[in-house]
Scaffold this active site. Structure first.
Site, PDB file in Angstrom:
ATOM      1  N   HIS A  17      -8.292   7.573   3.385  1.00 11.34           N
ATOM      2  CA  HIS A  17      -7.680   8.824   2.914  1.00 11.34           C
ATOM      3  C   HIS A  17      -8.686   9.670   2.154  1.00 11.34           C
ATOM      4  CE1 HIS A  17      -7.605   6.554  -0.858  1.00 11.34           C
ATOM      5  NE2 HIS A  17      -7.331   7.677  -1.492  1.00 11.34           N
ATOM      6  N   HIS A  69      -7.020   2.064   2.078  1.00 13.81           N
ATOM      7  CA  HIS A  69      -6.395   2.778   3.199  1.00 13.81           C
ATOM      8  C   HIS A  69      -7.133   4.110   3.380  1.00 13.81           C
ATOM      9  CE1 HIS A  69      -2.662   3.255   5.747  1.00 13.81           C
ATOM     10  NE2 HIS A  69      -3.363   4.358   5.951  1.00 13.81           N
ATOM     11  N   HIS A  83     -18.058  22.189   1.118  1.00 15.27           N
ATOM     12  CA  HIS A  83     -18.213  23.471   0.438  1.00 15.27           C
ATOM     13  C   HIS A  83     -18.136  24.583   1.475  1.00 15.27           C
ATOM     14  CE1 HIS A  83     -20.454  21.365  -3.057  1.00 15.27           C
ATOM     15  NE2 HIS A  83     -19.166  21.471  -3.308  1.00 15.27           N
ATOM     16  N   CYS A  99       0.841  -1.205   0.000  1.00 14.43           N
ATOM     17  CA  CYS A  99       0.000   0.000   0.000  1.00 14.43           C
ATOM     18  C   CYS A  99       0.876   1.254   0.000  1.00 14.43           C
ATOM     19  CB  CYS A  99      -0.903  -0.007   1.230  1.00 14.43           C
ATOM     20  SG  CYS A  99      -1.733   1.573   1.494  1.00 14.43           S
ATOM     21  N   ASN A 111      -0.225  14.688  -4.366  1.00 13.51           N
ATOM     22  CA  ASN A 111      -0.689  13.572  -5.188  1.00 13.51           C
ATOM     23  C   ASN A 111       0.318  13.304  -6.309  1.00 13.51           C
ATOM     24  OD1 ASN A 111      -2.181  11.880  -7.001  1.00 13.51           O
ATOM     25  ND2 ASN A 111      -4.085  12.696  -6.151  1.00 13.51           N
ATOM     26  N   HIS A 149      -4.178   0.541   7.975  1.00  6.25           N
ATOM     27  CA  HIS A 149      -4.691   0.269   6.631  1.00  6.25           C
ATOM     28  C   HIS A 149      -6.169  -0.133   6.611  1.00  6.25           C
ATOM     29  CE1 HIS A 149      -4.139  -0.862   2.401  1.00  6.25           C
ATOM     30  NE2 HIS A 149      -4.737  -2.017   2.649  1.00  6.25           N
ATOM     31  N   PHE A 165     -28.723   3.588  -9.668  1.00  3.04           N
ATOM     32  CA  PHE A 165     -27.975   4.038 -10.833  1.00  3.04           C
ATOM     33  C   PHE A 165     -28.536   5.368 -11.300  1.00  3.04           C
ATOM     34  CE2 PHE A 165     -26.986  -0.433 -10.780  1.00  3.04           C
ATOM     35  CZ  PHE A 165     -25.666  -0.473 -11.205  1.00  3.04           C
ATOM     36  N   CYS A 169       0.493   3.389   3.433  1.00  2.00           N
ATOM     37  CA  CYS A 169       0.894   2.911   4.762  1.00  2.00           C
ATOM     38  C   CYS A 169       2.208   3.584   5.204  1.00  2.00           C
ATOM     39  CB  CYS A 169       1.065   1.377   4.744  1.00  2.00           C
ATOM     40  SG  CYS A 169      -0.493   0.486   5.002  1.00  2.00           S
ATOM     41  N   SER A 201      -9.413   3.713  -5.243  1.00  2.48           N
ATOM     42  CA  SER A 201      -8.556   2.619  -5.695  1.00  2.48           C
ATOM     43  C   SER A 201      -7.669   2.081  -4.574  1.00  2.48           C
ATOM     44  CB  SER A 201      -7.717   3.068  -6.887  1.00  2.48           C
ATOM     45  OG  SER A 201      -7.040   4.265  -6.601  1.00  2.48           O
TER      46      SER A 201
HETATM   47  O1  LIG Z   1     -36.024   1.755 -15.493  1.00  2.00           O
HETATM   48  P1  LIG Z   1     -34.964   0.729 -15.181  1.00  2.00           P
HETATM   49  O2  LIG Z   1     -34.243   0.262 -16.414  1.00  2.00           O
HETATM   50  O3  LIG Z   1     -35.480  -0.388 -14.349  1.00  2.00           O
HETATM   51  O4  LIG Z   1     -33.907   1.506 -14.264  1.00  2.00           O
HETATM   52  C1  LIG Z   1     -32.770   2.171 -14.721  1.00  2.00           C
HETATM   53  O5  LIG Z   1     -33.083   3.360 -15.435  1.00  2.00           O
HETATM   54  C2  LIG Z   1     -33.743   4.394 -14.711  1.00  2.00           C
HETATM   55  C3  LIG Z   1     -33.868   5.604 -15.610  1.00  2.00           C
HETATM   56  O6  LIG Z   1     -32.614   6.120 -16.008  1.00  2.00           O
HETATM   57  C4  LIG Z   1     -33.000   4.735 -13.422  1.00  2.00           C
HETATM   58  O7  LIG Z   1     -33.800   5.595 -12.657  1.00  2.00           O
HETATM   59  C5  LIG Z   1     -32.679   3.491 -12.612  1.00  2.00           C
HETATM   60  O8  LIG Z   1     -31.890   3.835 -11.502  1.00  2.00           O
HETATM   61  C6  LIG Z   1     -31.940   2.490 -13.492  1.00  2.00           C
HETATM   62  O9  LIG Z   1     -31.644   1.319 -12.790  1.00  2.00           O
HETATM   63  O1  LIG Z   2      -7.732  10.240  -7.580  1.00  2.00           O
HETATM   64  P1  LIG Z   2      -8.130   8.792  -7.568  1.00  2.00           P
HETATM   65  O2  LIG Z   2      -8.608   8.322  -6.222  1.00  2.00           O
HETATM   66  O3  LIG Z   2      -7.103   7.898  -8.153  1.00  2.00           O
HETATM   67  O4  LIG Z   2      -9.376   8.709  -8.567  1.00  2.00           O
HETATM   68  C1  LIG Z   2     -10.701   8.826  -8.193  1.00  2.00           C
HETATM   69  O5  LIG Z   2     -11.061  10.149  -7.797  1.00  2.00           O
HETATM   70  C2  LIG Z   2     -10.943  11.170  -8.798  1.00  2.00           C
HETATM   71  C3  LIG Z   2     -11.486  12.457  -8.223  1.00  2.00           C
HETATM   72  O6  LIG Z   2     -12.843  12.376  -7.895  1.00  2.00           O
HETATM   73  C4  LIG Z   2     -11.678  10.784 -10.088  1.00  2.00           C
HETATM   74  O7  LIG Z   2     -11.360  11.725 -11.096  1.00  2.00           O
HETATM   75  C5  LIG Z   2     -11.297   9.394 -10.560  1.00  2.00           C
HETATM   76  O8  LIG Z   2     -12.102   9.038 -11.672  1.00  2.00           O
HETATM   77  C6  LIG Z   2     -11.527   8.402  -9.409  1.00  2.00           C
HETATM   78  O9  LIG Z   2     -11.174   7.103  -9.822  1.00  2.00           O
END
Ligand SMILES: O=P(O)(O)O[C@H]1O[C@H](CO)[C@@H](O)[C@H](O)[C@H]1O
Ligand SMILES: O=P(O)(O)O[C@H]1O[C@H](CO)[C@@H](O)[C@H](O)[C@H]1O
Lengths: 365, 365
Positions: free
Chosen positions: B169, B167, B300, B52, B77, B116, B331, B55, B164
């Site tokens: 952070h 740990h 914010h 890691c 970073n 960790h 989703f 760590c 990713s």
């Molecule tokens: O309507 P579905 O295919 O069951 O559901 C999917 O599409 C919708 C519309 O974008 C979203 O609100 C849901 O979160 C997604 O899982």
């Molecule tokens: O910076 P990391 O942890 O590698 O990456 C993560 O955070 C970032 C900031 O929100 C995003 O742009 C990346 O897509 C996500 O994987």
């Protein structure tokens, strides 16, 4: 100091459709990826699945039986996010910071094809034409229902994008309010057309600015093809990674030869070429990482067929999450959710990668 | 007709911070879920992992060795999305629709704890105090660097949210431009304060409206606790599912006893109670589905310590994706990406579920 190189130096780009910025940090693609890896999007599916509620002849959760349809099939979503009138009115808001707006509408499911194991990328142009015609049918029907003010056509493809059934299908949610994002786009288009209205007397050469932001944008991109954001074009349509793209391989698909407010305004030839570019775009997507490419896709256009205003210019957005391979996506999380969209490769790099892909689907090569 | 019931009837709610609407469709939680199931977020990790890069004592990809730190540890970073000056200037834009804005800045990583296998939810209030102090340190240092106009503090927790490395952070990205979302919030707060400025002569009772939208909002929510969006509060802070929440179990954490523009304005007692509420909120999150709850979190506040304007009111957003269980998420895809945020349970239902959770972490019960 070295010269500015958009693929090395972080910069911000302006998205005129949403009036917001996006942070481009292309040097960042070099970082190693130790995070989540997605399951493969390439399971083999049967042509017909007796447990699929979208396959022809099967019974849905509400007891209705699908017909033995031969091309597309439209039905009312059994778990609609919007309900029709009459609906009770919300009580008066207890405080100006706690306001509710009534909304009604309808949700349709559009099955793209009877076969369970196909996707847009595997359908013929003629089969996709039927889908465009079905979109047009729903747009005209729902868009003329009482109180409906927007018809949002979209598709979630792939489990990574929340799609819960691989049978090829899309949705339309029709609402009594113009939703947040189309409403921002329409406001930006309206503002642009007011500011860029050509005076009646001014001589109009082929390069005079257009009053429609998207007509102008498509024209500029097609003309400057060497800048490299255009992925493909045909007789009427262009597919490009927009200057302000958020997703690594985002595409904007739009007509570039004339101002077209909605899908209802397309000629037969434009419908065919729309189907043609959708076919090519989805094939190129699948070929990029040799997988069934996940995305969300949505159409923006004149809110409803009889809306007065013609500032809208028909276009389609593809928002695909994959970044590095079939199993490594871009996460739009912390900084992106809290501060600003951020991308790791330039739109020009994304477009070049897509342009390099074959136009013949990898599964039929 | 039945009376309006927010947990049955779809409606839209207004988000005054971002000036946009969200669609609430609570009847939709009833639909069966056949889509993607997330891998469990409960693997057992070692206290120390020699591979890691966070760590203590380990070597990072750039060859630097981490000290044997005992509480928090801050470093630059190694794959920063923003670079410091000097940077070459972008050439003049070839067209008004293709504009670039220069940006510079710095990206810090803040390791929360040497161990960790811990998360915020498993740290003591005293340990979280050290994290708040580290945020304050970065905010003051970066926020006073030449040209820096915003310091965005955030955490991505869980592989589901693109993290990713497990740990514990967080990150801070400091930028020469106020990013899109804070800039929208600041504009809304400024507008609100102009419209709601109390006149100097008006009698000021305890219920007179406040000129700060978030002070007023926190006050209203704490007062109307029976409405049910407040999940918890302590002496200075309240954590609530906002009226306009997008994510199923979104939380807004903010001070409610006085107007506090930034983390630099906190008293020692307010720092302790901030750590206390962060501890309770993350414990309740883990207890909801007995798992290590994924989220993105961001603060914010006043853009930088010496900014003139004091419209900002310090607050923290938690954006967690889980919806139904440890493995079924919401989703935000097709309709949400193309049209408008949509949620499947009311903010009041989300808050009630969180309130019902124990304040003792399930792993130490
Ligand atoms: O309507 P579905 O295919 O069951 O559901 C999917 O599409 C919708 C519309 O974008 C979203 O609100 C849901 O979160 C997604 O899982
Ligand atoms: O910076 P990391 O942890 O590698 O990456 C993560 O955070 C970032 C900031 O929100 C995003 O742009 C990346 O897509 C996500 O994987």
């Amino acid at each position: 100091m070295a010269e500015f190189d958009p693929s090395t130096h972080p910069h911000r780009r302006y998205n005129p459709l949403l009036d917001e910025y996006i942070l481009v940090s292309p040097h960042r693609t070099k970082r190693p990826w130790l995070g989540q890896v997605e399951p493969p999007q390439t399971t083999t599916l049967p042509v017909y699945d007796d447990k699929c509620y979208l396959c022809p002849g099967n019974t849905r959760s509400n007891g209705e039986q699908n017909p033995k349809f031969e091309d597309t099939y439209i039905f009312d979503n059994d778990f609609a996010a919007l309900l029709p009138l009459p609906l009770p009115e919300a009580p008066k808001s207890p405080h100006p910071l706690l306001t509710t707006q009534p909304v009604h509408g309808a949700c349709d499911v559009l099955v793209f094809h009877p076969q369970h194991n196909l996707t847009l990328a595997q359908l013929s142009v003629q089969e996709i034409e039927k889908i465009v015609q079905a979109w047009d049918e729903i747009y005209n029907r729902r868009g003329r229902q009482e109180g409906i003010r927007y018809v949002q056509i979209f598709e979630n493809k792939g489990s990574m994008m929340g799609c819960s059934n691989p049978h090829p299908h899309g949705q339309t949610w029709s609402t009594s309010a113009v939703p947040t994002i189309p409403s921002k786009e329409l406001a930006a288009l309206r503002q642009y057309s007011l500011t860029n209205k050509p005076s009646v007397d001014a001589p109009r050469g082929p390069d005079a600015g257009r009053a429609c932001m998207l007509c102008e944008y498509a024209h500029v991109e097609v003309k400057m093809a060497e800048e490299g954001r255009v992925v493909m074009k045909n007789q009427h349509w262009v597919a490009l990674v927009p200057w302000w793209a958020t997703w690594p391989f985002e595409l904007l698909v739009l007509p570039y030869t004339r101002h077209i407010p909605s899908i209802a305004d397309l000629t037969d030839a434009e419908i065919t070429s729309f189907a043609d570019i959708l076919s090519s775009a989805t094939i190129v997507y699948d070929n990029l990482f040799s997988c069934s490419f996940a995305y969300s896709m949505g159409i923006h256009q004149r809110p409803v067929p009889d809306a007065q205003d013609d500032v809208a210019h028909l276009h389609l957005h593809f928002a695909p999450p994959l970044l590095r391979s079939a199993s490594v996506r871009k996460f739009l999380v912390g900084f992106e959710l809290m501060a600003e969209a951020q991308r790791d490769l330039t739109p020009e790099q994304g477009a070049a990668r897509l342009r390099a892909c074959s136009r013949i689907h990898y599964l039929s090569q």
